[in-house]
Design a protein around this motif. Structure first.
Motif, PDB file in Angstrom:
ATOM      1  N   THR A   1       0.315   5.680  -0.177  1.00 39.44           N
ATOM      2  CA  THR A   1      -0.496   6.879  -0.319  1.00 39.44           C
ATOM      3  C   THR A   1       0.443   8.080  -0.338  1.00 39.44           C
ATOM      4  OG1 THR A   1      -2.364   5.890   0.847  1.00 39.44           O
ATOM      5  CG2 THR A   1      -2.354   8.281   0.663  1.00 39.44           C
TER       6      THR A   1
ATOM      7  N   THR B   1      -4.386  13.611  -4.117  1.00 41.53           N
ATOM      8  CA  THR B   1      -3.875  12.472  -3.358  1.00 41.53           C
ATOM      9  C   THR B   1      -3.989  11.211  -4.195  1.00 41.53           C
ATOM     10  OG1 THR B   1      -4.563  13.494  -1.276  1.00 41.53           O
ATOM     11  CG2 THR B   1      -4.106  11.140  -1.230  1.00 41.53           C
TER      12      THR B   1
ATOM     13  N   GLN C   1       4.686  10.748   1.601  1.00 42.31           N
ATOM     14  CA  GLN C   1       4.421   9.349   1.256  1.00 42.31           C
ATOM     15  C   GLN C   1       4.316   8.510   2.523  1.00 42.31           C
ATOM     16  OE1 GLN C   1       6.773   7.717  -1.980  1.00 42.31           O
ATOM     17  NE2 GLN C   1       7.431   9.772  -2.547  1.00 42.31           N
TER      18      GLN C   1
ATOM     19  N   THR D   1       3.155   4.334   3.891  1.00 42.29           N
ATOM     20  CA  THR D   1       2.885   2.956   3.478  1.00 42.29           C
ATOM     21  C   THR D   1       1.879   2.275   4.393  1.00 42.29           C
ATOM     22  OG1 THR D   1       4.809   2.198   4.755  1.00 42.29           O
ATOM     23  CG2 THR D   1       5.150   2.677   2.409  1.00 42.29           C
TER      24      THR D   1
ATOM     25  N   SER E   1       0.840  -1.199   0.000  1.00 44.88           N
ATOM     26  CA  SER E   1       0.000   0.000   0.000  1.00 44.88           C
ATOM     27  C   SER E   1       0.875   1.250   0.000  1.00 44.88           C
ATOM     28  CB  SER E   1      -0.915   0.027   1.223  1.00 44.88           C
ATOM     29  OG  SER E   1      -1.838  -1.031   1.203  1.00 44.88           O
TER      30      SER E   1
ATOM     31  N   VAL F   1      -4.126   0.585   3.114  1.00 47.40           N
ATOM     32  CA  VAL F   1      -5.302   1.252   2.565  1.00 47.40           C
ATOM     33  C   VAL F   1      -6.421   0.219   2.477  1.00 47.40           C
ATOM     34  CG1 VAL F   1      -6.262   2.543   0.626  1.00 47.40           C
ATOM     35  CG2 VAL F   1      -3.828   2.777   1.222  1.00 47.40           C
TER      36      VAL F   1
ATOM     37  N   PHE G   1      -6.001   1.311  -7.521  1.00 52.73           N
ATOM     38  CA  PHE G   1      -5.554   2.660  -7.238  1.00 52.73           C
ATOM     39  C   PHE G   1      -6.742   3.621  -7.117  1.00 52.73           C
ATOM     40  CE2 PHE G   1      -5.418   2.129 -11.853  1.00 52.73           C
ATOM     41  CZ  PHE G   1      -6.099   3.243 -12.315  1.00 52.73           C
ATOM     42  N   ARG G   2      -6.452   4.752  -6.472  1.00 55.16           N
ATOM     43  CA  ARG G   2      -7.450   5.796  -6.263  1.00 55.16           C
ATOM     44  C   ARG G   2      -6.732   7.137  -6.380  1.00 55.16           C
ATOM     45  NH1 ARG G   2     -12.368   6.065  -3.272  1.00 55.16           N
ATOM     46  NH2 ARG G   2     -12.871   8.180  -2.588  1.00 55.16           N
ATOM     47  N   ARG G   3      -7.181   7.970  -7.276  1.00 55.87           N
ATOM     48  CA  ARG G   3      -6.552   9.266  -7.513  1.00 55.87           C
ATOM     49  C   ARG G   3      -7.596  10.363  -7.412  1.00 55.87           C
ATOM     50  NH1 ARG G   3      -5.661  12.832 -11.846  1.00 55.87           N
ATOM     51  NH2 ARG G   3      -3.621  13.855 -11.809  1.00 55.87           N
TER      52      ARG G   3
ATOM     53  N   SER H   1      -3.592   6.949  -3.943  1.00 57.43           N
ATOM     54  CA  SER H   1      -3.430   5.738  -3.138  1.00 57.43           C
ATOM     55  C   SER H   1      -3.318   4.557  -4.083  1.00 57.43           C
ATOM     56  CB  SER H   1      -4.623   5.533  -2.197  1.00 57.43           C
ATOM     57  OG  SER H   1      -4.685   6.565  -1.233  1.00 57.43           O
TER      58      SER H   1
END
Length: 220
Positions: free
Chosen positions: A45, A66, A194, A196, A43, A199, A75-77, A68
């Protein structure tokens, strides 16, 4: 295709002085260490600032947000500010939500080879898993860290990016990326804060708002 180009260019990572190109054996060793680091901490972020220079506009487009990521392919942007957007992928589906317009684009993975190639290359660029399968690469030792110059192999990826340069520090944390797009536009992204920490899988799921207009640009 424009949305895919933006995703690809902005989720991924100008040369500096005193760089020494690594030998193929040294490059393999660095990639193995990077993959091991990602395996121990799947993970990631980070906050990012992004600047896009395009031939269509006189001034660069600047945004913050952000990102992740959960290996191997989730992934999530989230882009914040006056033109927000949210891109989410659970490895099977990819959603793009534009809150200002209440519109959602849905892409089903596994149905279009060129799209799958691009997404596979994107995730390889994020965690460097099988990165050599998707890119021709040159690696450099630089300022105590590393610089990778990636040129896509797959036709799907070539349609959305021409070249990607990735800077990592000596702890293999992503510092900056620069992407050159097919029409010559450039996207530079700088990462900070950053972490880790795990998530939750729910972060990579998305349910469109009830009143949102849903489209599937690649068809059903």
């Amino acid at each position: 295709m424009k949305s895919l180009t933006a995703i690809f260019a902005t989720l991924l990572f100008a040369p500096l002085a005193h760089a020494a190109e690594l030998t193929p054996a040294d490059t393999t060793e660095v990639l193995q260490k990077l993959e091991q680091r990602r395996a121990k901490a799947p993970s990631l972020t980070a906050d990012f600032s992004e600047e896009k220079t395009t031939h269509l506009l006189n001034k660069p487009l600047v945004s913050n947000g952000t990102l992740s990521f959960l290996a191997p392919g989730k992934f999530r942007r989230e882009v914040k500010g006056s033109n927000p957007s949210l891109t989410v992928s659970n490895g099977e589906k990819l959603w793009i939500f534009y809150p200002n317009f209440n519109e959602v684009e849905l892409y089903q993975l596994g149905e279009r080879a060129f799209f799958d190639d691009a997404i596979a290359a994107l995730t390889a660029g994020l965690n460097f898993n099988r990165v050599a399968d998707f890119y021709k690469l040159h690696a450099f030792a630089e300022n105590g860290g590393y610089r990778f110059v990636l040129t896509p192999r797959a036709s799907g990826a070539k349609r959305v990016v021409r070249e990607i340069t990735v800077w990592l520090d000596d702890d293999f944390k992503i510092q900056r990326t620069e992407a050159t797009l097919p029409k010559g536009d450039h996207v530079t992204t700088t990462y900070r804060n950053q972490r880790t920490t795990p998530v939750p899988p729910t972060a990579f799921e998305f349910t469109p708002p009830p009143a949102a207009h849903l489209t599937q640009p690649l068809g059903k």
